[in-house]
Design a protein around this motif. Structure first.
Motif, PDB file in Angstrom:
ATOM      1  N   ASN A   4       0.753  -1.239   0.000  1.00  0.00           N
ATOM      2  CA  ASN A   4       0.000   0.000   0.000  1.00  0.00           C
ATOM      3  C   ASN A   4       0.781   1.285   0.000  1.00  0.00           C
ATOM      4  OD1 ASN A   4      -2.481  -0.779  -0.124  1.00  0.00           O
ATOM      5  ND2 ASN A   4      -2.789  -1.105   2.063  1.00  0.00           N
ATOM      6  N   VAL A   5       2.053   1.180   0.408  1.00  0.00           N
ATOM      7  CA  VAL A   5       2.783   2.426   0.631  1.00  0.00           C
ATOM      8  C   VAL A   5       2.845   3.256  -0.657  1.00  0.00           C
ATOM      9  CG1 VAL A   5       4.986   3.382   1.301  1.00  0.00           C
ATOM     10  CG2 VAL A   5       4.153   1.317   2.373  1.00  0.00           C
ATOM     11  N   ARG A   6       2.339   4.477  -0.581  1.00  0.00           N
ATOM     12  CA  ARG A   6       2.357   5.321  -1.773  1.00  0.00           C
ATOM     13  C   ARG A   6       3.587   6.242  -1.763  1.00  0.00           C
ATOM     14  NH1 ARG A   6      -0.259   6.827  -6.282  1.00  0.00           N
ATOM     15  NH2 ARG A   6      -1.126   8.915  -6.467  1.00  0.00           N
ATOM     16  N   HIS A   7       3.924   6.745  -0.584  1.00  0.00           N
ATOM     17  CA  HIS A   7       5.085   7.636  -0.508  1.00  0.00           C
ATOM     18  C   HIS A   7       6.103   7.113   0.495  1.00  0.00           C
ATOM     19  CE1 HIS A   7       2.479  10.288  -2.632  1.00  0.00           C
ATOM     20  NE2 HIS A   7       1.627  10.338  -1.628  1.00  0.00           N
ATOM     21  N   THR A  34      -1.468  14.488   3.766  1.00  0.00           N
ATOM     22  CA  THR A  34      -1.680  14.069   2.372  1.00  0.00           C
ATOM     23  C   THR A  34      -2.820  13.041   2.281  1.00  0.00           C
ATOM     24  OG1 THR A  34      -0.152  12.204   2.514  1.00  0.00           O
ATOM     25  CG2 THR A  34       0.788  14.318   1.825  1.00  0.00           C
ATOM     26  N   GLY A  35      -3.110  12.382   3.410  1.00  0.00           N
ATOM     27  CA  GLY A  35      -4.200  11.400   3.434  1.00  0.00           C
ATOM     28  C   GLY A  35      -3.865  10.120   2.674  1.00  0.00           C
ATOM     29  N   GLU A  36      -2.612   9.928   2.318  1.00  0.00           N
ATOM     30  CA  GLU A  36      -2.241   8.711   1.583  1.00  0.00           C
ATOM     31  C   GLU A  36      -1.227   7.907   2.398  1.00  0.00           C
ATOM     32  OE1 GLU A  36      -2.756   9.927  -3.018  1.00  0.00           O
ATOM     33  OE2 GLU A  36      -1.061  10.853  -2.025  1.00  0.00           O
ATOM     34  N   PRO A  37      -1.206   6.569   2.203  1.00  0.00           N
ATOM     35  CA  PRO A  37      -0.278   5.759   3.010  1.00  0.00           C
ATOM     36  C   PRO A  37       1.192   6.083   2.704  1.00  0.00           C
ATOM     37  CG  PRO A  37      -1.443   4.402   1.415  1.00  0.00           C
ATOM     38  CD  PRO A  37      -2.013   5.764   1.290  1.00  0.00           C
ATOM     39  N   TYR A  38       1.993   6.148   3.765  1.00  0.00           N
ATOM     40  CA  TYR A  38       3.398   6.541   3.596  1.00  0.00           C
ATOM     41  C   TYR A  38       4.264   5.751   4.556  1.00  0.00           C
ATOM     42  CZ  TYR A  38       2.793   9.025   7.994  1.00  0.00           C
ATOM     43  OH  TYR A  38       2.547   9.314   9.307  1.00  0.00           O
ATOM     44  N   CYS A  64       4.341   3.376  10.599  1.00  0.00           N
ATOM     45  CA  CYS A  64       4.877   4.016   9.382  1.00  0.00           C
ATOM     46  C   CYS A  64       6.374   4.233   9.462  1.00  0.00           C
ATOM     47  CB  CYS A  64       4.231   5.385   9.158  1.00  0.00           C
ATOM     48  SG  CYS A  64       2.466   5.297   8.989  1.00  0.00           S
ATOM     49  N   VAL A  65       6.956   3.996  10.649  1.00  0.00           N
ATOM     50  CA  VAL A  65       8.391   4.267  10.812  1.00  0.00           C
ATOM     51  C   VAL A  65       9.206   2.998  10.587  1.00  0.00           C
ATOM     52  CG1 VAL A  65      10.176   5.009  12.439  1.00  0.00           C
ATOM     53  CG2 VAL A  65       7.959   6.163  12.405  1.00  0.00           C
ATOM     54  N   LYS A  66      10.219   3.109   9.728  1.00  0.00           N
ATOM     55  CA  LYS A  66      11.124   1.975   9.477  1.00  0.00           C
ATOM     56  C   LYS A  66      12.549   2.450   9.757  1.00  0.00           C
ATOM     57  CE  LYS A  66       8.234  -0.884   7.874  1.00  0.00           C
ATOM     58  NZ  LYS A  66       7.117  -0.152   7.371  1.00  0.00           N
ATOM     59  N   LEU A  67      13.389   1.519  10.191  1.00  0.00           N
ATOM     60  CA  LEU A  67      14.780   1.907  10.462  1.00  0.00           C
ATOM     61  C   LEU A  67      15.748   0.951   9.777  1.00  0.00           C
ATOM     62  CD1 LEU A  67      17.012   3.470  12.051  1.00  0.00           C
ATOM     63  CD2 LEU A  67      16.678   1.822  13.892  1.00  0.00           C
ATOM     64  N   LEU A  68      16.666   1.516   9.007  1.00  0.00           N
ATOM     65  CA  LEU A  68      17.796   0.734   8.486  1.00  0.00           C
ATOM     66  C   LEU A  68      18.987   1.160   9.319  1.00  0.00           C
ATOM     67  CD1 LEU A  68      17.579   1.165   4.603  1.00  0.00           C
ATOM     68  CD2 LEU A  68      17.061  -0.874   5.930  1.00  0.00           C
TER      69      LEU A  68
END
Ligand code: UDP
Ligand code: MG
Length: 325
Positions: A4-7, A34-38, A64-68
């Motif tokens: 789903n991630v758009r941005h 933005t109302g869109e999945p990020y 929504c938070v990811k860590l590398l």
């Protein structure tokens, strides 16, 4: 959530514990609007402070938070590259963590992307709170780069930009080691446009680009996209040979007609030292290119992750066809 991630927002971070809370707060507010999945993809470039810990804290309560997490400091440009490898969005934004690039511009970039542009870069019309030295060296760098390289790299743009999935996949297919991301974006092409902005002061903390890193970065920029410095040797060789020939003719004439003969060694020694200097500079330039060829042949991975199991690499959706004629 997976498809789903758009941005995707890529944020390289190195010792940014002083700003990271505020960066997370402002990015989240903007992206929610933005109302869109990020996803917010933080790339921790071997920070020695509490940066990674703080980001893990955000991730616990926010999906929504990811860590590398890099095993050590590999550098800003490599951190961005890793972000691109793991970004899953259709539009990908690269932004600095220190809020010098205002997150509030992201929705404007997204609008341009929806109009059909594949690269939307932010061009600095003004830089606030940076030393005169930094502004001057940056201006010189962008202009020299433009004069020396064949790729059309826009003036006064940093890495703050939005790229489409297609551009991201194309850039991922280029795996050179000494990476200069903003040059690569121009090199891969695609339809691009600019939006202007005023570069703010750093929100907190200090610059992570001391002079040494800035020099290395400029050398990467120039050597990755231009062979012109190598040709300098030939041009200088011609100019110096011509000048020495004239000097020789003049000296012989002076001797023959016994006019104004200069006694002593000084002019001779000065000329020799000058020539030695030129030769050393040219050897240095050759060394820069040879060193980079060596880096490529070693073919080491660009970076090493500490937390590889937890994050999944994005598979290119569109196969980029790179042809060699
Ligand atoms: N950065 C990084 N690795 C480094 C140096 C910098 O990931 O080795 C990150 C840093 O945390 C910031 C961005 O790159 O998010 C730009 O760095 P900085 O703001 O210090 O550079 P400046 O704006 O002073 O040129
Ligand atoms: Mg900065």
């Amino acid at each position: 959530m997976k498809k789903n991630v758009r941005h995707t927002i890529i944020i390289p971070v190195y010792n940014e514990e002083a700003v990271i809370n505020e960066t997370y707060r402002r990015l989240t507010r903007v992206m929610e609007s933005t109302g869109e999945p990020y996803e917010l993809l933080f790339v921790n470039d071997g920070s020695r402070d509490r940066t990674a810990e703080l980001i893990e804290g955000f991730a616990e309560s926010d999906g929504c938070v990811k860590l590398l997490d890099f095993s050590r400091n590999f550098g800003h440009q490599i951190a961005i590259t890793a972000g691109m490898d793991y970004a899953r969005g259709e539009a990908i934004v690269i932004i600095d963590a220190d809020l010098q690039d205002p997150p509030e511009l992201i929705p404007l970039m997204i609008d341009k992307w929806k109009e059909g542009y594949e690269v939307v870069y932010a061009q600095r019309s003004k830089r606030k709170g940076e030393t005169l030295f930094k502004k001057w060296t940056a201006a010189m760098f962008y202009r020299t780069l433009r004069a020396l390289t064949e790729v059309n790299i826009p003036l006064d743009t940093g890495d703050f930009r939005l790229i489409d999935r297609k551009v991201c996949d194309a850039m991922r297919s280029v795996r050179e080691k000494n990476r200069f991301v903003r040059g690569l974006v121009s090199w891969v092409g695609f339809r691009s446009t600019a939006i202007e902005y005023v570069r703010e002061e750093r929100f907190a903390g200090e610059t992570k680009y001391p002079l040494k890193k800035m020099l290395r970065f400029s050398l990467d920029g120039i050597t990755s996209f231009s062979h012109k410095p190598l040709k300098l040797a030939t041009y200088l060789g011609f100019v110096i040979s011509f000048a020495s020939f004239i000097y020789l003719v003049v000296s012989v004439a002076q001797r023959l007609f016994n006019i104004g003969v200069v006694a002593g060694w000084s002019p001779l020694v000065a000329c020799l030292l000058l020539l030695d200097g030129v030769v050393l500079i040219i050897l240095g330039i050759l060394g820069e290119y040879v060193g980079r060829i060596y880096d490529e042949t070693k073919n080491r991975p660009l970076y090493i992750l500490r937390n590889k199991q937890e994050v999944e690499e994005a598979k290119p959706e569109i196969e980029v066809i790179c042809g060699v004629l």
